[in-house]
Design an enzyme around this catalytic site. Structure first.
Site, PDB file in Angstrom:
ATOM      1  N   ASP A  14       0.832  -1.294  -0.289  1.00  0.00           N
ATOM      2  CA  ASP A  14      -0.006  -0.367  -0.285  1.00  0.00           C
ATOM      3  C   ASP A  14       0.390   1.271  -0.220  1.00  0.00           C
ATOM      4  OD1 ASP A  14      -2.014  -1.692   0.264  1.00  0.00           O
ATOM      5  OD2 ASP A  14      -1.682  -1.627   2.792  1.00  0.00           O
ATOM      6  N   GLU A 174     -10.726   0.554  -3.648  1.00  0.00           N
ATOM      7  CA  GLU A 174     -10.238   1.373  -2.016  1.00  0.00           C
ATOM      8  C   GLU A 174      -9.638   1.956  -2.641  1.00  0.00           C
ATOM      9  OE1 GLU A 174      -8.436  -2.380  -1.006  1.00  0.00           O
ATOM     10  OE2 GLU A 174      -7.996  -3.010  -2.511  1.00  0.00           O
TER      11      GLU A 174
END
Length: 495
Positions: A14, A174
């Site tokens: 991420d 997301e």
């Protein structure tokens, strides 16, 4: 010039990146590991040097009771008016917050909480205003990207939360990031789940509140159709323009163990793709929309020789930057010296959802060799290939025995060998993409203890969002207060 992906190897998922002056800064998720959110600096976007962590105190990062792959989810880092902001979610208490610093090499503030739920939060700044976005469900529970204006000093909401986009139709939207390039606002997200169907999509609008027009050729980046290719799961990332006018997309992906074996155990790693603008104001990413292990950079890009791995020892690693704990540690049980480590075991074991006496480093290459001399005293002490409390391989000393223990889900198997060595036993683990091989060393002779498949500590088997941590640990069920000593630690990438 060519560079290799991942540019940051091992479990650093991420990624989010920002530019400040002529340097770049990146943060990644850490889940149930402490300290939280590693912070990296680069001068060329290719080579990254860790300079610290954003969350270094329990007041910032309470991981009590955090499940494996709970805790800190995807962070975003931004730089605005001389101040750095890192915003993230502690999934274990379902709260979004950010911390700040004016000194990138110093400590970060106490958490400032935002009263908007969801995950993968991000910040956007414009004309003295601050905006907060996250992934959450609408009134019907359908996932979408939402945003509100906030008071950046307090985190208080200054507007209602508004839905920006539902995505292109993929599942699990997301990773929202909002940018303004030219006359358009660009909303970049990930869809498809952070697995083999992961992908990057985006849309644009003349207003930050929408409506957003979808890029006609979404997904803009994905490896979902590259069956058997070593790099998979490309998605979730962040855009930055470098000081030379080159555009980049830093994103996660993972390396599977073999062409025909779709397993990965090193975790999701950070990769870098060129971003190319089209004349109509849209952009493309990567090599024809895919992420590759080797990338040919444009002639306008220059960087130092890429450093991917090196021989690691206690003396050339930094105890505060390179190592991690499971949840919030009891620091009184750790003694770090330049060339040795002492651990005082407690009754908390590797099987518990708590913080055992454990210090780990991310495995960053398939082919590696780890060795360490262990003096256990009257407790269990050794080295472990650790994915989570239900999936780990432990090679340890206890009394006059060395044992190898496999733990795979609800099954645990142990094998022992007797050693009369009283001044410490050298334990060794060798690995390739498919297996781990365990040894004890006596009189310079390697005694084979056993082999275990990498796939049983892979995400596909264990689930979750993390990767293998190579740990040094001690467990003492009777809590006698004895110390185990670790010396001659070596971790090498084997070509």
């Amino acid at each position: 010039m060519k560079y290799k992906n991942p540019v940051l190897r091992g479990m650093y998922p991420d990624p989010s990146v920002c530019k400040a002056g002529d340097k770049y800064y990146m943060v990644c998720s850490t889940f149930h590991l402490f300290p939280g959110v590693p912070l990296f600096e680069s001068e060329d976007m290719i080579n990254w040097r860790q300079i610290g962590h954003c969350l270094t105190r329990k007041s910032q990062l309470n991981l009590d009771g955090a499940l494996s792959s709970g805790g800190i989810f995807a962070p975003t880092i931004r730089y605005q008016d001389g101040r750095f902001y890192m915003v993230t979610t502690n999934e274990s208490n379902q709260k979004n917050f950010y911390v700040t610093t004016d000194n990138i090499y110093g400590e970060w503030s106490e958490p400032i909480f935002v009263d908007q739920d969801g995950i993968d939060p991000s910040l956007y700044f414009e004309d003295g205003h601050a905006y907060f976005m996250s992934t959450r469900g609408d009134d019907k529970g359908i996932s979408c990207i939402c945003m509100c204006e906030i008071d950046i000093a307090s985190g208080a909401k200054k507007s209602d939360t508004k839905i920006l986009w539902y995505g292109s139709g993929g599942r699990y939207i997301e990773s929202p990031h909002l940018y303004k390039f030219g006359s358009y606002y660009y909303l970049v997200v990930a869809e498809g789940g952070t697995e083999y169907g992961h992908m990057v999509t985006y849309a644009r609008s003349e207003s930050m509140w929408g409506p957003f027009e979808e890029y006609p050729h979404n997904p803009v980046l994905t490896n979902r159709n590259l069956g058997g290719y070593a790099l998979q799961g490309a998605g979730h990332g962040d855009i930055v323009e470098d000081v030379h006018g080159n555009w980049w997309f830093m994103h996660l992906a993972f390396r599977q163990v073999d062409k025909w074996l779709p397993y990965h155990h090193l975790g999701r790693e950070s990769c870098l793709e060129p971003l190319t603008w089209k004349e109509d104001g849209w952009f493309t990413m990567g090599t024809e929309g895919t992420a590759r292990l080797e990338v040919e950079a444009s002639d306008s890009v220059s960087f130092k020789e890429q450093e991917l791995s090196y021989h690691k020892t206690f003396s050339n690693l930094d105890w505060k930057k390179d190592w991690c704990y499971l949840r919030n540690p009891e620091f009184d049980n750790y003694q770090m010296e330049k060339d040795s480590l002492s651990l005082r075991g407690t009754k908390v074991s590797l099987f518990d959802i708590d913080s055992p006496t454990f210090l780990g480093i991310r495995q960053d290459e398939f082919d590696m060799e780890l060795s360490c001399k262990v003096e256990a005293a009257d407790q269990e002490a050794g080295i472990t290939v650790y994915m989570d409390e239900k999936h780990h391989y432990d090679l340890a000393v206890e009394g006059d025995a060395v044992f190898l223990r496999y733990t795979i889900g609800c099954v645990s198997k142990e094998m022992k060998a007797v050693t009369n060595k009283g001044l410490g036993t050298t334990l060794k683990i060798k690995a390739d993409a498919l297996g781990y091989y365990f040894y004890m060393v006596e009189d310079e002779e390697e005694i084979f203890m056993g082999k275990a498949d990498t796939r049983y500590v892979s995400t596909e088997v264990a689930s979750g969002f993390t990767g293998v941590i190579l740990g040094l640990y001690a467990v003492d069920p009777k809590e006698k207060g004895q110390w185990a000593t670790f010396k001659e630690f070596q971790l090498s990438h084997v070509e």
